[in-house]
Design an enzyme around this catalytic site. Structure first.
Site, mmCIF file in Angstrom:
data_model
loop_
_atom_site.group_PDB
_atom_site.id
_atom_site.type_symbol
_atom_site.label_atom_id
_atom_site.label_comp_id
_atom_site.label_asym_id
_atom_site.label_seq_id
_atom_site.Cartn_x
_atom_site.Cartn_y
_atom_site.Cartn_z
ATOM 1 N N LYS A 263 0.857 -1.196 0.000
ATOM 2 C CA LYS A 263 0.000 0.000 0.000
ATOM 3 C C LYS A 263 0.886 1.236 0.000
ATOM 4 O O LYS A 263 1.779 1.376 0.830
ATOM 5 C CB LYS A 263 -0.926 -0.001 1.222
ATOM 6 C CG LYS A 263 -1.780 1.283 1.329
ATOM 7 C CD LYS A 263 -2.775 1.243 2.481
ATOM 8 C CE LYS A 263 -3.496 2.583 2.652
ATOM 9 N NZ LYS A 263 -4.433 2.599 3.787
ATOM 10 N N ASP A 268 -2.462 10.074 3.978
ATOM 11 C CA ASP A 268 -3.890 9.770 4.019
ATOM 12 C C ASP A 268 -4.617 10.789 4.889
ATOM 13 O O ASP A 268 -4.679 10.645 6.109
ATOM 14 C CB ASP A 268 -4.105 8.349 4.552
ATOM 15 C CG ASP A 268 -5.577 7.956 4.571
ATOM 16 O OD1 ASP A 268 -6.400 8.699 3.975
ATOM 17 O OD2 ASP A 268 -5.905 6.912 5.168
ATOM 18 N N LYS A 275 -10.144 13.024 8.005
ATOM 19 C CA LYS A 275 -9.830 12.514 9.334
ATOM 20 C C LYS A 275 -9.754 13.671 10.332
ATOM 21 O O LYS A 275 -9.341 14.770 9.959
ATOM 22 C CB LYS A 275 -8.466 11.806 9.315
ATOM 23 C CG LYS A 275 -8.429 10.475 8.616
ATOM 24 C CD LYS A 275 -7.039 9.853 8.722
ATOM 25 C CE LYS A 275 -6.931 8.542 7.963
ATOM 26 N NZ LYS A 275 -7.743 7.457 8.525
ATOM 27 N N ASP A 286 1.355 5.825 5.851
ATOM 28 C CA ASP A 286 0.399 4.988 5.114
ATOM 29 C C ASP A 286 1.005 4.398 3.835
ATOM 30 O O ASP A 286 0.298 3.810 3.019
ATOM 31 C CB ASP A 286 -0.864 5.815 4.800
ATOM 32 C CG ASP A 286 -2.137 4.978 4.822
ATOM 33 O OD1 ASP A 286 -2.092 3.856 5.357
ATOM 34 O OD2 ASP A 286 -3.166 5.458 4.306
ATOM 35 N N ASP A 345 -12.283 7.608 3.016
ATOM 36 C CA ASP A 345 -11.149 7.260 3.868
ATOM 37 C C ASP A 345 -10.831 5.753 3.800
ATOM 38 O O ASP A 345 -9.796 5.327 4.310
ATOM 39 C CB ASP A 345 -11.443 7.689 5.309
ATOM 40 C CG ASP A 345 -10.197 7.750 6.162
ATOM 41 O OD1 ASP A 345 -9.083 7.658 5.589
ATOM 42 O OD2 ASP A 345 -10.327 7.892 7.393
ATOM 43 N N GLU A 347 -9.607 4.217 1.411
ATOM 44 C CA GLU A 347 -8.973 4.372 0.100
ATOM 45 C C GLU A 347 -7.955 3.271 -0.197
ATOM 46 O O GLU A 347 -7.712 2.951 -1.358
ATOM 47 C CB GLU A 347 -8.287 5.746 0.020
ATOM 48 C CG GLU A 347 -6.862 5.851 0.590
ATOM 49 C CD GLU A 347 -6.784 5.555 2.079
ATOM 50 O OE1 GLU A 347 -7.819 5.704 2.770
ATOM 51 O OE2 GLU A 347 -5.697 5.169 2.573
ATOM 52 N N ARG A 349 -7.968 0.010 0.247
ATOM 53 C CA ARG A 349 -8.537 -1.167 -0.428
ATOM 54 C C ARG A 349 -8.863 -0.870 -1.883
ATOM 55 O O ARG A 349 -8.860 -1.775 -2.719
ATOM 56 C CB ARG A 349 -9.759 -1.661 0.350
ATOM 57 C CG ARG A 349 -10.883 -0.656 0.400
ATOM 58 C CD ARG A 349 -11.912 -0.996 1.469
ATOM 59 N NE ARG A 349 -11.408 -0.735 2.828
ATOM 60 C CZ ARG A 349 -12.112 -0.916 3.939
ATOM 61 N NH1 ARG A 349 -13.357 -1.376 3.859
ATOM 62 N NH2 ARG A 349 -11.602 -0.656 5.124
HETATM 63 N N1 BES Z 1 -4.677 4.327 6.615
HETATM 64 C C1 BES Z 1 -5.884 4.081 7.306
HETATM 65 C C2 BES Z 1 -5.750 2.980 8.349
HETATM 66 C C3 BES Z 1 -4.903 3.275 9.560
HETATM 67 C C4 BES Z 1 -5.496 3.682 10.736
HETATM 68 C C5 BES Z 1 -3.541 3.069 9.550
HETATM 69 C C6 BES Z 1 -4.723 3.923 11.855
HETATM 70 C C7 BES Z 1 -2.769 3.314 10.664
HETATM 71 C C8 BES Z 1 -3.352 3.732 11.819
HETATM 72 C C9 BES Z 1 -6.981 3.659 6.317
HETATM 73 O O1 BES Z 1 -6.891 4.211 5.056
HETATM 74 C C10 BES Z 1 -8.277 4.114 6.892
HETATM 75 O O2 BES Z 1 -8.479 5.300 6.971
HETATM 76 N N2 BES Z 1 -9.131 3.174 7.274
HETATM 77 C C11 BES Z 1 -10.379 3.475 7.832
HETATM 78 C C12 BES Z 1 -11.427 2.633 7.123
HETATM 79 C C13 BES Z 1 -12.836 3.004 7.468
HETATM 80 C C14 BES Z 1 -13.199 4.343 6.856
HETATM 81 C C15 BES Z 1 -13.754 1.914 6.936
HETATM 82 C C16 BES Z 1 -10.319 3.128 9.313
HETATM 83 O O3 BES Z 1 -9.724 2.105 9.655
HETATM 84 O O4 BES Z 1 -10.822 3.891 10.116
HETATM 85 ZN ZN ZN Z 2 -5.063 4.761 4.419
HETATM 86 MN MN MN Z 3 -7.876 6.100 4.940
#
Ligand code: BES
Ligand code: ZN
Ligand code: MN
Length: 499
Positions: A263, A268, A275, A286, A345, A347, A349
């Protein structure tokens, strides 16, 4: 760190610090410790007793030799109980002792860490990994850098017949540790430096140095190939996306063709589903999966493994802007599936979906692996100490977990529970990128991506909790950990039948 092998015997090595190991249940002094203790007139055993040195992992005792030995100091590092002995005990002992030696002002060290049941090659490799990773620093932006640094390490191998094995292990350790440090550097660099274009440039340097194949697809190329999910994420940023495809081909026949995807979200922000400040702060990390892939490809040409390996990074920022993807948009991925954007967010996947679809269609690998800082949910499930492993194939899962164990990287398998797919339904598209049901977020993300694997054996490593550490760890300081690099190296080495 300059490395060399020495077989002249422990009382003969010249260094600022001589590092020796001891288990908690070593009955008396080991032969190595006894020989050194004798030269020091029993000082070492006295100090260990006075300091209640037990031999626990991470524990270090030291004495100055005052000219009674060629080495200026002797450090004894704990190797833990014999029943838990292994390469990881050697790594942690080497790390703790190298840190102590450095902090005492030593510039050179020699180490002989004889742990129960660890053969010479593995011992040498783990010693180098521990010393290099343990003393890693990211200080390029500091005006005042610490003058204390360990410049050279001698790996002592008193057994003459183990010399060649130790030499090989030392060189492997050097390559594996350097690859991990490269990944750490990339994660620690801020997002105003590490852009998608920067990752592409670094990939180019790595490809040139290692004579690897490299293709970098621009935005228009990706759009033409039908990567609507990836291109949709990229459309909010001024930084142009770069789809990086590295190829390592062995000299002879390849035993397997493997794709490794990282990834590569260089920042992000969440996109329009922005966020909150606390959650956004660390999001330069990220791209940790991408960093691991670049580390791996730096190492591959030096190891000459008989496996064909493809590295893919769908690099982009995730930013909010007037051109950004909207919640509710529908995009089409390279395999033809349409996706409704339930949340901008989620993104990672989306970018990985197109990387997986590209891999299945263009590369047709035997196996695919991805590493991704994918979900906050994996941090809730497993904390900061374990990466999550998901796999469509039990054999592949077993090999990944075995490699992680050998590398000393803690991982735990979670299920791709089919019933949760229900939540990913959309009223107007084939899939939604988030679930309508609560909980199990890391599993849901895995189920989403599985639809893009074309049915090929696939393992997914969610490293959101382990890619970055807020506190010092046994093998490294705060910041990027380089997680995944050594697991991948162990995994590919095992496929090749050598470790
Ligand atoms: N990059 C984040 C995941 C992440 C969270 C990495 C905390 C490191 C620390 C990912 O892109 C994300 O934002 N995921 C969301 C998904 C949700 C919107 C379904 C999440 O995990 O909150
Ligand atoms: Zn992310
Ligand atoms: Mn994200």
């Amino acid at each position: 760190m300059k490395l060399s092998l020495d077989t002249s015997g422990l009382t003969e090595v010249r260094a600022d610090a001589l590092i020796l190991g001891r288990h908690t249940d070593d009955a008396k002094l080991t032969p190595a410790l006894a020989a050194v203790d004798k030269k020091l007139g029993g000082l070492l055993s006295k100090v260990m007793a006075a300091e209640k040195f037990e031999g626990k992992i991470g524990q270090v005792s030291h004495v100055h030799t005052d000219g009674r030995l060629r080495a200026a100091r002797v450090l004894v590092a704990g190797l833990g109980p014999k029943k838990d002995s292994g390469a990881e005990a050697v790594r942690r002992a080497a790390s703790a002792a190298a840190r102590r030696a450095r902090d005492l002002g030593a510039r050179s060290a020699a180490a002989y860490l004889a742990a129960e049941g660890v053969p010479a090659r593995a011992r040498a490799q783990a010693t180098v990994e521990g010393a290099v990773l343990g003393t890693y620093r990211f200080d390029k932006y500091l005006k005042e850098k610490s003058p204390k640094r360990l410049d050279s390490l001698v790996v002592s191998e008193p057994e003459r017949r183990s010399q060649a094995a130790a030499e090989n292990g030392m060189r492997a350790g050097e390559t594996w540790a350097a690859a991990t440090c490269l990944a750490r550097d990339l994660v620690n660099e801020p997002a105003n430096v590490v852009t998608p274009a920067y990752l592409a440039r670094r990939a180019q340097e790595i490809a040139r140095a290692g004579r690897l194949g490299l293709k970098v697809l621009e935005r228009a190329d990706c759009a033409r190939l039908g990567m609507g999910a990836y291109v949709g994420v990229a459309q909010g940023s001024h930084e142009p996306p770069k789809f990086i495809h590295l190829t390592y081909k062995p000299k002879g026949r390849a035993r397997k063709r493997v794709v490794v995807i990282g990834k590569g979200i260089t920042f992000d922000s969440g996109g329009l589903d922005l966020k909150p400040a606390d959650g956004m702060y660390r999001m330069k990390d990220d791209m940790s999966g991408a960093a691991a892939v670049l580390g791996l490809f730096q190492a591959l040409p030096k190891l000459a493994l008989p496996v064909e390996v493809h590295g893919l990074i769908a690099a982009t920022e995730n930013m909010p802007s007037g051109t950004a993807q909207r919640p509710g948009d529908v995009v089409r991925a390279m395999n033809g599936l349409t996706i409704e954007i339930g949340n901008t967010d989620a993104e990672g996947r989306l970018t990985l979906a197109d990387a997986l679809a590209y891999a299945a269609k263009e590369i047709k690998p035997d196996e695919m692996l991805d590493l991704a800082t994918l979900t906050g949910a994996i941090v809730i499930a497993l904390g900061m100490g374990l990466s999550g492993v998901f796999a469509t194939d039990d054999g592949l899962a077993g090999r990944v977990l075995g490699a992680a164990e050998a590398a000393g990287e803690k991982m735990w398998r979670l299920p791709l529970h089919d019933e949760y797919k229900e939540g990913l339904k959309s009223d107007i598209a084939d899939l939604n990128n988030i679930s309508s049901q609560r909980g199990g977020g890391a599993i849901v993300a895995g189920l989403f991506m599985r639809d893009f694997t074309g049915g090929r054996p696939w393992a997914h490593l969610d490293i959101a909790g382990t890619a970055f550490t807020e506190r010092e760890l046994p093998l490294g300081p705060k910041g990027g950990t380089g997680v995944g690099v050594r697991t991948l190296l162990a995994y590919l080495s095992a496929l090749a039948g050598k470790r």
